[in-house]
Each structure stands twice: as C-alpha cells, then as structure tokens.
Scaffold this motif. Structure first.
Motif, PDB file in Angstrom:
ATOM      1  N   PRO A 291       0.817  -1.219   0.000  1.00  0.00           N
ATOM      2  CA  PRO A 291       0.000   0.000   0.000  1.00  0.00           C
ATOM      3  C   PRO A 291       0.849   1.267   0.000  1.00  0.00           C
ATOM      4  N   GLN A 292       1.964   1.243   0.735  1.00  0.00           N
ATOM      5  CA  GLN A 292       2.832   2.423   0.805  1.00  0.00           C
ATOM      6  C   GLN A 292       3.485   2.703  -0.546  1.00  0.00           C
ATOM      7  N   ASP A 293       3.903   1.642  -1.234  1.00  0.00           N
ATOM      8  CA  ASP A 293       4.516   1.818  -2.552  1.00  0.00           C
ATOM      9  C   ASP A 293       3.489   2.327  -3.561  1.00  0.00           C
ATOM     10  N   LEU A 294       2.281   1.782  -3.491  1.00  0.00           N
ATOM     11  CA  LEU A 294       1.238   2.227  -4.411  1.00  0.00           C
ATOM     12  C   LEU A 294       0.897   3.695  -4.176  1.00  0.00           C
ATOM     13  N   ALA A 295       0.880   4.115  -2.910  1.00  0.00           N
ATOM     14  CA  ALA A 295       0.623   5.519  -2.589  1.00  0.00           C
ATOM     15  C   ALA A 295       1.692   6.415  -3.200  1.00  0.00           C
ATOM     16  N   LEU A 296       2.940   5.983  -3.177  1.00  0.00           N
ATOM     17  CA  LEU A 296       4.026   6.756  -3.795  1.00  0.00           C
ATOM     18  C   LEU A 296       3.833   6.874  -5.307  1.00  0.00           C
TER      19      LEU A 296
END
Length: 282
Positions: free
Chosen positions: A247-252
């Motif tokens: 989720p954190q990578d997708l947010a980036l």
C-alpha cells in the motif's frame, strides 16, 4: 499556540491579511500586481486590468512553488501536527511564513488569502485521487488511502463521507466525484469488481470523464487473476498489480502521477461545464 513562534517581522502582515480577506479575487490580484511591478494602485482602468492580468498569470505559474515553500517551513510543520482532517492553514500563518522568507507585506498578505481560497476550493470540491473497489479489497485499499493521505494527497474514500452524506443519495454524489471532481480515478479491478453493481456504476462515470480527459485519468490496479474485458480497459492501457506493490509503494506511485498532472496544470473539471463551453458561440 503558533503565534508566539512566528518571528516579529511576520506580525505586521496580520492586519493587512484581515483587510484582504474582505476583498474580491480581482482586487487582490490588482494589489498583488501593483506590488510585484512596483507601481501605484488605481492609476487608470487599463493599469488596473494590467495589474490583475500580470498577477493572475504570476500566481497560477507560482502556486505550486508557493505551497511547497509554506509546507517546507517549520511553522507549517508545527501547525500540521495538530490540524484536523481537511483543515486549511490559516492565512495569518501563511502570511507570517512568507514574511519570514522575505516577501513584502502587501505581497505576503495577498498571496496568503489567495492561497487559502484556492486550498478551500480544492478541499471542498476536488480530489487528487478517487478510489473505487469492492468490499473484498477494503483492507488493502484503506491502507493505501492512509498512506496516500500521509503524503499530502486529497483522496476520495467512501468511509470519510459517512456523516457528510447522511440523508443524501450516495450514488448520485459518488457519480459527481468519479465523473467530475477527481484528478485521477483509481479502480481496484478484481473478478468481484466486474460483477458488482456500484463499482461498475462508478467505473462507467469515470469512463465518461476519461473520454474528455484522455490518457492518465484512469489508473487501474488489477487484483488477483482477473480478465478485464476490452470494452472496460483497452489492452494498451498500462496498469499495476496489487500483488506487486505494498500500500505504501502504491501511494508513492499515486503521488508521482498527481505531481506530474499538477505540473502540467491539469485540474478536475465539471463534465457538464466542459460540454457547455464546447457549445458556447464564439
């Protein structure tokens, strides 16, 4: 309280900010233009119009840099620690930061009020990202939304609207968001998504917007082993797979797309307004 933390040089802008808050945008642009050009206000109607045009073009070109300057300041970071969801920074604080950074008092006050109005308008109506998904993906999507908000993105997420939409027809309201008020639409497409009533409705209204907006409006994320029909997603449209991204990578990845769109000055627009403009007599 933030005020004692501001440098003494910032305080002189506060009274002018309060006066500026009662002015129209045109009046603020006129004052800003005169200050930036080093001229006196009210010389003639043609001068007033010249000041307004100059200042508006200058502000539209600089608005992203100005916001970043504010957000990079220690004063803003202190404010953000206690700010509520969707809260817009007070123009007094913005003017104070600009004064500390060396802006002339009239310029700082006008910019502060214009930035606040612009931010309020964006917060009230428009979103950087609007997500669409089924309940089976909620945990992953909610983590992604939380990470995106932490990066400063304004994200449309259904559970944030529970109280605001109480008594409203939520299908109609969601159509406004997916079809009009988002910079990017991010559908989390799974096998369940393709057969669920509400997600398909959301996707349909996003597709109407994509016809006008072109590439990059719809940013699809595929979930699981799903075969998306070509009429929904053209095979040449790039997509990401949820399994390949935290989720954190997708947010980036979302942040990068939003920043690129804003650098090109894309803005969410009302589809109906665009149609009316296209048919307006020239």
């Amino acid at each position: 309280m933030l005020l004692p933390r501001l440098a003494r040089v910032a305080i002189v802008a506060f009274d002018l900010v309060r006066t500026s808050a009662d002015r129209t945008d045109d009046e603020l642009y006129e004052a800003l233009g005169a200050a930036l050009l080093g001229a006196d206000l009210g010389i003639s109607p043609s001068d007033q119009e010249r000041f307004r045009r100059f200042a508006k073009a200058w502000f539209e070109n600089k608005v992203g840099q100005l916001r970043q300057r504010i957000r990079d300041s220690e004063t803003y970071r202190i404010w953000a620690e206690t700010a509520g969801p969707g809260q817009v920074v007070d123009p007094d604080i913005t003017a104070g930061v600009l004064r500390q950074q060396g802006e002339e008092v009239t310029v700082a006050a006008a910019i502060a009020v214009l930035l606040t109005r612009d931010e309020q308008s964006r917060s009230a109506q428009n979103y950087d990202i609007a997500v669409s998904f089924t309940r089976q993906q909620r945990d992953y999507v909610e983590q992604t939304v939380t990470a995106a908000k932490a990066l400063g993105l304004h994200v449309f997420y259904d559970r944030d609207m529970t109280h605001q939409w109480w008594g409203e027809n939520f299908v109609v309201e969601q159509r406004k968001v997916y079809g009009q008020r988002a910079l990017h639409f991010v559908p989390f497409i799974s096998t369940d998504y393709l057969t669920a009533q509400y997600p398909r409705d959301e996707f349909s209204y996003a597709m109407l917007n994509s016809v006008r907006r072109g590439d990059n409006y719809i940013l699809p994320v595929l979930v699981g082993d799903v075969n998306v029909p070509h009429e929904l997603l053209h095979p040449h449209i790039g997509y990401l797979r949820a399994e390949d991204h935290t989720p954190q990578d997708l947010a980036l990845q979302m942040k990068a797309k939003v920043d690129a769109a804003k650098a090109q000055r894309q803005q969410p627009q009302d589809f109906g307004a665009a149609v009316r403009e296209a048919h307006r007599p020239r």
